[in-house]
Design an enzyme around this catalytic site. Sequence first.
Site, PDB file in Angstrom:
ATOM      1  N   ASP A 157       0.853  -1.193   0.000  1.00 61.73           N
ATOM      2  CA  ASP A 157       0.000   0.000   0.000  1.00 61.73           C
ATOM      3  C   ASP A 157       0.882   1.233   0.000  1.00 61.73           C
ATOM      4  OD1 ASP A 157      -2.943  -0.807   0.404  1.00 61.73           O
ATOM      5  OD2 ASP A 157      -1.935  -1.982   1.952  1.00 61.73           O
ATOM      6  N   SER A 230     -13.180  -6.517   3.518  1.00 62.70           N
ATOM      7  CA  SER A 230     -13.754  -5.475   4.369  1.00 62.70           C
ATOM      8  C   SER A 230     -13.260  -4.072   4.055  1.00 62.70           C
ATOM      9  CB  SER A 230     -13.429  -5.782   5.839  1.00 62.70           C
ATOM     10  OG  SER A 230     -12.024  -5.806   6.047  1.00 62.70           O
ATOM     11  N   MET A 273     -13.789 -16.032   6.207  1.00 66.21           N
ATOM     12  CA  MET A 273     -13.752 -17.322   5.523  1.00 66.21           C
ATOM     13  C   MET A 273     -12.329 -17.563   5.050  1.00 66.21           C
ATOM     14  SD  MET A 273     -16.093 -18.441   2.218  1.00 66.21           S
ATOM     15  CE  MET A 273     -17.650 -18.146   3.061  1.00 66.21           C
TER      16      MET A 273
END
Length: 400
Positions: A157, A230, A273
């Site tokens: 990032d 998310s 998950m």
Amino acid sequence: MSVSPAAPASGIRRPCYLVLSAHDFRTPRRANIHFITDQLALRGTTRFFSLRYSRLSRMKGDMRLPLDDTANTVVSHNGVDCYLWRTTVHPFNTRRSWLRPVEDAMFRWYAAHPPKQLLDWMRESDVIVFESGIAVAFIELAKRVNPAAKLVYRASDGLSTINVASYIEREFDRVAPTLDVIALVSPAMAAEVASRDNVFHVGHGVDHNLDQLGDPSPYAEGIHAVAVGSMLFDPEFFVVASKAFPQVTFHVIGSGMGRHPGYGDNVIVYGEMKHAQTIGYIKHARFGIAPYASEQVPVYLADSSMKLLQYDFFGLPAVCPNAVVGPYKSRFGYTPGNADSVIAAITQALEAPRVRYRQCLNWSDTTDRVLDPRAYPETRLYPHPPTAAPQLSSEAALSH
């Protein structure tokens, strides 16, 4: 206790790798640094040192909390020695300019008081990989402890995007030219790197057998769409989409949020998950969604988003904000908060063919390029400086 890398029976010493990151290799949610570490473990002795974890982490619901009992001990996991460094507090961005001297002092103290385990691992390493973020604070330490180690910076990032403290940005500007490799996941990141000759573009990879995973389909009959992750998750997207497209079942995986009261009955919400399990949901969907909550997202997400890469790999049409459509033909953009544009983008995605337009490297090839990008000329972002021709002395020149 640190164990020095052993030489195999052949007598050839395997390389020793060290990864510094605010992630932990053992968490179920996997980022690109986890997949790179998998590859390093196949090549040599590999250690993963996890930073920025303390009692403060409980206040933020850190995903490493389930590993708290193992903190400050070496734990072997899938062939990687892992160390979660827990301190009483850790430095952070106060977001207050008047507190900057205190903030700087916190980071300097943190980097100046590493545990013995980190120092031992640094000394034993042939290659040290620093992931973007707080790991930057330890680059200077690594140079002092092991001047011979190859230092690789993996920019997952942009530092401005993840709101690191000013100290980290300033420290990276200072040390960037001294690194052996700066491997960016997107060329769009290069503008904020204070270096050129050691800067390369190495995107994310995919599992080498990804197309063989994910069967059988987890879905029942009908039309299915999937959203994974998310980051900047926008529940309002699904409030609009579920009502406008009742014939589509929307699967929301690992959003970090519960069920929004505005969702239609055709929205199914899942918790975290495992990566391998999500593949079936992606592979067999009609289209994928990257529901970022704002257009104010970094442009480099068009290249660096793991979910968009996986959608691209399977040829899924993807719905995402206009800012991250990029040059990719299979993506259909919308304006967050604008219901009409959301509906238009989904309509286009439903009508689009399933075609893989993007070249996707596997993680082995990606790791090759992270470790030695100069061997792959296509990764270079800036022209290699020309080698100066040898200067002839005036006497030699006259003799010709």
